[in-house]
Design a protein around this motif. Sequence first.
Motif, PDB file in Angstrom:
ATOM      1  N   PRO A 145     -40.721 170.937  36.837  1.00 21.70           N
ATOM      2  CA  PRO A 145     -39.953 170.725  35.612  1.00 21.70           C
ATOM      3  C   PRO A 145     -38.889 169.628  35.773  1.00 21.70           C
ATOM      4  CG  PRO A 145     -39.136 172.658  36.760  1.00 21.70           C
ATOM      5  CD  PRO A 145     -40.375 172.226  37.498  1.00 21.70           C
ATOM      6  N   VAL A 146     -38.368 169.181  34.613  1.00 26.39           N
ATOM      7  CA  VAL A 146     -37.492 167.999  34.635  1.00 26.39           C
ATOM      8  C   VAL A 146     -36.431 168.069  33.537  1.00 26.39           C
ATOM      9  CG1 VAL A 146     -39.037 166.722  33.089  1.00 26.39           C
ATOM     10  CG2 VAL A 146     -37.589 165.440  34.658  1.00 26.39           C
ATOM     11  N   TYR A 147     -35.290 167.409  33.797  1.00 27.78           N
ATOM     12  CA  TYR A 147     -34.271 167.165  32.764  1.00 27.78           C
ATOM     13  C   TYR A 147     -34.927 166.243  31.722  1.00 27.78           C
ATOM     14  CZ  TYR A 147     -29.758 165.257  30.991  1.00 27.78           C
ATOM     15  OH  TYR A 147     -28.699 164.850  30.225  1.00 27.78           O
ATOM     16  N   PRO A 148     -35.096 166.689  30.483  1.00 31.96           N
ATOM     17  CA  PRO A 148     -35.967 165.984  29.527  1.00 31.96           C
ATOM     18  C   PRO A 148     -35.546 164.543  29.215  1.00 31.96           C
ATOM     19  CG  PRO A 148     -35.338 168.164  28.690  1.00 31.96           C
ATOM     20  CD  PRO A 148     -34.532 167.923  29.925  1.00 31.96           C
ATOM     21  N   VAL A 149     -34.293 164.188  29.469  1.00 30.98           N
ATOM     22  CA  VAL A 149     -33.805 162.840  29.140  1.00 30.98           C
ATOM     23  C   VAL A 149     -34.620 161.745  29.852  1.00 30.98           C
ATOM     24  CG1 VAL A 149     -31.800 161.292  29.341  1.00 30.98           C
ATOM     25  CG2 VAL A 149     -31.493 163.665  28.612  1.00 30.98           C
ATOM     26  N   TYR A 150     -34.999 161.981  31.109  1.00 37.24           N
ATOM     27  CA  TYR A 150     -35.748 160.950  31.843  1.00 37.24           C
ATOM     28  C   TYR A 150     -37.091 160.680  31.149  1.00 37.24           C
ATOM     29  CZ  TYR A 150     -32.915 163.206  35.571  1.00 37.24           C
ATOM     30  OH  TYR A 150     -31.932 163.797  36.299  1.00 37.24           O
ATOM     31  N   VAL A 151     -37.733 161.740  30.735  1.00 40.69           N
ATOM     32  CA  VAL A 151     -39.059 161.622  30.115  1.00 40.69           C
ATOM     33  C   VAL A 151     -38.949 160.960  28.742  1.00 40.69           C
ATOM     34  CG1 VAL A 151     -41.012 162.937  29.185  1.00 40.69           C
ATOM     35  CG2 VAL A 151     -39.956 163.620  31.358  1.00 40.69           C
ATOM     36  N   ASP A 152     -38.075 161.491  27.912  1.00 42.61           N
ATOM     37  CA  ASP A 152     -38.009 161.024  26.526  1.00 42.61           C
ATOM     38  C   ASP A 152     -37.540 159.572  26.426  1.00 42.61           C
ATOM     39  OD1 ASP A 152     -38.828 163.528  25.958  1.00 42.61           O
ATOM     40  OD2 ASP A 152     -37.091 164.137  24.781  1.00 42.61           O
ATOM     41  N   THR A 153     -36.607 159.169  27.300  1.00 43.58           N
ATOM     42  CA  THR A 153     -36.121 157.787  27.200  1.00 43.58           C
ATOM     43  C   THR A 153     -37.212 156.804  27.657  1.00 43.58           C
ATOM     44  OG1 THR A 153     -35.043 158.007  29.365  1.00 43.58           O
ATOM     45  CG2 THR A 153     -33.670 158.332  27.421  1.00 43.58           C
ATOM     46  N   ASN A 154     -38.011 157.203  28.618  1.00 39.82           N
ATOM     47  CA  ASN A 154     -39.133 156.345  29.009  1.00 39.82           C
ATOM     48  C   ASN A 154     -40.201 156.301  27.930  1.00 39.82           C
ATOM     49  OD1 ASN A 154     -38.956 155.030  31.756  1.00 39.82           O
ATOM     50  ND2 ASN A 154     -38.184 157.088  32.193  1.00 39.82           N
ATOM     51  N   ALA A 155     -40.387 157.432  27.254  1.00 40.69           N
ATOM     52  CA  ALA A 155     -41.340 157.464  26.137  1.00 40.69           C
ATOM     53  C   ALA A 155     -40.869 156.524  25.023  1.00 40.69           C
ATOM     54  CB  ALA A 155     -41.493 158.888  25.622  1.00 40.69           C
ATOM     55  N   MET A 156     -39.568 156.543  24.719  1.00 36.71           N
ATOM     56  CA  MET A 156     -39.026 155.668  23.672  1.00 36.71           C
ATOM     57  C   MET A 156     -39.229 154.194  24.011  1.00 36.71           C
ATOM     58  SD  MET A 156     -35.426 157.560  22.951  1.00 36.71           S
ATOM     59  CE  MET A 156     -35.315 159.140  22.128  1.00 36.71           C
TER      60      MET A 156
END
Length: 406
Positions: free
Chosen positions: A130-141
Amino acid sequence: MVKINENFLKLPGSYLFSEVNRRINAYTAGHPEAKIIKLSIGDVTRPLVPEVIKAMHAAVEEQGTAEGFHGYGPEQGYEFLREAIARSDYKRRGVDVLAGEIFVSDGAKSDCGNIGDIFGVDNVVAVCDPVYPVYVDTNAMAGRAGEYQEELGKWNRLIYMPCVESNGFSPEPPKEIPDIIYICSPNNPTGAVMTKDQLTVWVDYANAHGSIILYDSAYECFITSDNVPHTIFEVEGARTCAIEFRSFSKTAGFTGNRCAYTVVPMELERGGVKLNTLWNRRQTTKFNGVPYVVQRGAAAIYTEEGQKQILANIDYYRENARVIREGLTAAGLTCFGGVDAPYIWLKTPDGVGSWDFFDQVLAQANVATTPGAGFGPSGEGYIRLTAFGEAEATRTAVERVRNMFR
Ligand code: PLP
């Protein structure tokens, strides 16, 4: 006609905390007498310490005088704060970090997201699961994550590094070599920490492959174990492969005041370009600095009295973590984390799903938690509990959960 950034349309809804709140509200609507205790919150509850308040008051007074007034400050932060950080967070631990390598900001969240500005879209990114969602979502953006695969709960261009019981919740180098590697230690959500040996493996790996480690150490102040580095720059070779993010949010209760910093070493270069120069350019262009009053408050935690006072608050949360960890373990539950971190990662009993266990604990103990599945597929089968609550409420919550298993 204007074209929007369509990467935003690929993002799944910010499901986790809205769904947690929806379920809490639905439950309390049907049970208005229920007194829900939230061990789900990631926000602190202790007030700012007197030393910080004193410094902020004085800074406010200064702002009201012609001689003491501060308008726009340096985008990178005032020297008094950068010097205090270099001295107290690094030099004191035998680590050399220059004030010029420290960029004061309004949050580790912003920095973890904004750092993507200095990297190309084609880079391959690895995150923990699992992960702190900020890393994933900002890369997705930014278009670096590819497409979201609903059925897997994953993005097809991201590398997910499972952090599970069998590897001690510590990421292992993946087969495909990533360009950018996010590491968070102490970890949100698992509460796991990486030892110096484990971090050395990653630093050597990153240097060997030209990768960059984005090291989020927002919970550094909770580290108590001897073999756990307080900064990645304690590891030899880190200055040529790592950027470190730190925050005053949990260290000193600044979640509502906003102050953090990022360290970009001068030696860190890729393609013949210093990343310090790029980050400086990014910050000076898009950011106008943290308020003077807030920076004065932040600097006050480095006085002798300030250190004593913030430590008392950190100890308060550490004690909560101990109460949760030991109380639930004694009830026969399996808990991880909570020693060097404010998060306890609880394995659901009998393989119950995260959301089902969340509902059970909410209904039977009136305690709100965070389902592990919300942090990534490998979080399924866990819930996250936080130590940031009030001590008395935390004890009551633990007692109630224990009663579920008597
Ligand atoms: N990094 C991690 C891993 C976090 O869990 C959080 C807050 O929840 C942050 C960064 C955000 O820190 P800040 O308040 O400085 O933006």
